[in-house]
Design a protein around this motif. Structure first.
Motif: not given
Length: 537
Positions: A459-461, A299-302, A304-313, A495-500
């Motif tokens: 789009f996680w760095k 379940l990739p969360m971008r 680089d795009t709000p609200p997923f640019d915040n790791n707490d989200v 910290e990543g943008g993936q939920c697996i």
């Protein structure tokens, strides 16, 4: 336990691997009686290959497959979906393939070895006497052309990042290729086993004709609908490509695939509906093949795009998903829980629960992270389609329900299967997807998680992650290397943008008339080599 340093390097360097006497425990054939034991429990069973015997020639194999689109292409730089995957397994060969024991086996590369202790220079011996469908004999020009398709500056290939360590390609006699790497990599031969790294004829740009050295010659190809191929009369592999003809049929609807199999319109299908799998075996002339490999739902969360640019989200979303429910109600036990990183439990570098505790469903922790992000609640859109994976829409509904107590409202946007991978994936902020997985940690991290990776769909760095990736690739001590990969799993998970949420077994259904040996699990449908390896009993 990791192999010793000398053993690991010796096997990787020489390309010499020996199969054990038992079938791979990650692939099982399940009959009617065994299915009751596995359904809902995720148990692994060991059984003999189906009708194992000397392969016979003849007949038309009809494959019903999901994972298709009218935008499908045979361009090796743009391979996506199971239909194209199983087609390239018919039409083309790679340099190296993976067998049922997870070992590397020479295909068009007859053998390989590292010629330096640091594993930064490799020599491949190229197989002689191999013929393309066009009649041309395989040569070093074809190998160089095929590798450079992915390495070229503007190639757009997802393998460009994976192969980025290559600094020089050089002929070595009439049958040898020397590959120099910018830094050593003991896993380098594994990278050459990717089925997308097909060997093309030098200068061939008419990719849709399917010209290759594979066991079948393409006769007809309608993307997203149907493909038809006939046996290559001068195929170089003995006891392979045993069918006279192969018809690959796109059938996205799971019920329609089952009906086609039950009525004898097809001989084998992928992506069996796990909820009704037991009903297929009750018919008596059908059976299941369960492949527990590297596949995982994502379940990739971008990032680089709000609200997923915040790791707490992102953390809130991960805690708000009841992954056990997805395992039980979508996979029906055919798989195991994921922990928001892509390394399967079968790899020796997998982070144990002691090293990285399994993330549990916890709405209160989700609320805590929302507050850390300055939010009392959250509304997000989740794009889904059955093209993402079978049961994706049902999984989205479960996520919607489990997220509500955490104060997260999930607005499900159901998208068309046609064009999902071109129009939705990597475009919408939060989507559903899957990965077939890769046989090494370096490979999956390089292709999907490095900052510059073309398949980094979140789009996680992360600079620390990128640095560790380079360190792990060149570290030849297996203990130190494992420590590096464990830290990388922690970073991606936390910290990543993936939920697996889950790792999923591939479940095929087939006629009992089809026979095969032990089944590879590196990709769907016997590593996409079903038509090359199976036969009619």
């Amino acid at each position: 336990m990791p192999h010793s340093r000398n053993q690991s390097l010796r096997e990787a360097r020489t390309g010499n691997h020996h199969s054990g006497s038992c079938p791979n425990r990650r692939q099982v054939l399940v009959g009617a009686s065994a299915l009751a034991a596995v359904t809902g429990a995720g148990a692994l069973l060991c059984a003999s290959p189906s009708h194992a015997q000397t392969p016979k020639r003849g007949g038309r194999l009809r494959i019903g497959v999901s994972g298709t689109s009218t935008t499908d292409s045979l361009d090796p730089r743009a391979i996506t979906g199971a239909m194209v995957g199983v087609m390239i397994g018919q039409l083309r060969n790679g340099l190296i393939e993976v067998n049922a024991d997870g070992e590397l086996v020479g295909e068009l590369a007859e053998s390989w070895e590292a010629t330096t202790e640091g594993a930064d220079v490799w020599r491949l011996k190229i197989r002689q006497g191999v013929e393309f469908h066009s009649g041309k004999t395989l040569g070093l020009d074809d190998i160089l052309y095929s590798l450079n398709l992915h390495l070229a500056e503007e190639s757009g290939s997802p393998l460009k990042t994976v192969l980025s360590g290559i600094s020089n390609l050089e002929r070595d006699g009439d049958d040898g290729l020397t590959i120099t790497l910018s830094t050593g990599n003991a896993d380098f031969p594994s990278l050459l086993s990717d089925p997308r790294l097909q060997i093309m004829q030098d200068g061939d740009t008419d990719y849709e004709k399917g010209n290759g050295t594979g066991g079948y010659v393409l006769q007809d190809w309608e993307p997203g609908l149907r493909a038809f191929a006939t046996r290559h009369p001068n195929y170089w592999k003995a006891d392979h490509a045993n069918f006279d003809e192969v018809e690959t049929i796109a059938i996205e609807d799971a019920t329609a695939r089952v009906t086609a199999l039950q009525t004898g319109s097809i001989d084998v299908m992928n992506s069996v509906d796990r909820a009704t799998a037991h009903l297929l075996t009750a018919q008596g002339d059908l059976e299941l093949v369960v492949q527990n490999g590297y596949k995982h739902y994502t379940l990739p969360m971008r990032a680089d795009t709000p609200p997923f640019d915040n790791n707490d989200v992102r953390e809130a979303v991960k805690y708000a998903i009841n992954r056990q429910e997805i395992l039980d109600k979508v996979l029906y036990g055919f798989g195991y829980l994921g922990n928001d990183h892509p390394i399967p439990a079968s790899l020796p570098v997998f982070a144990t629960p002691e090293e990285l505790p399994q993330r549990e469903y916890d709405p209160d922790k989700a609320k805590f992270h929302l507050k850390q992000a300055g939010l009392e609640d959250l509304t997000v859109q989740l794009s889904t389609s059955e093209a993402a994976f079978d049961g994706a829409v049902d999984a989205a509904q479960l996520i919607q329900e489990s997220a509500a107590p955490a104060g997260i409202t999930v607005d499900i946007r159901r998208k068309s299967s046609d064009g999902y991978w071109s129009d939705v994936w990597r475009n919408d902020p939060w989507v559903m997807s899957y990965w077939s997985g890769r046989p090494t940690a370096d490979w999956i991290f390089s292709e999907g998680y490095h900052s510059a990776a073309s398949y980094n769909d979140a789009f996680w760095k992360n600079e620390r992650f990128d640095k560790l990736l380079m360190e792990g690739r060149t570290e030849l001590d297996p203990v130190k290397r494992r420590d590096i990969y464990v830290e990388m799993q922690r970073i991606v998970s936390r910290e990543g943008g993936q939920c697996i949420p889950v790792f999923a077994a591939d479940v095929l259904a087939k006629s009992t008339k089809l026979a095969h040996g032990p089944v590879a699990v590196n990709w769907d449908m016997d590593g996409y080599k079903l038509a090359d390896r199976w036969w009619f009993a």
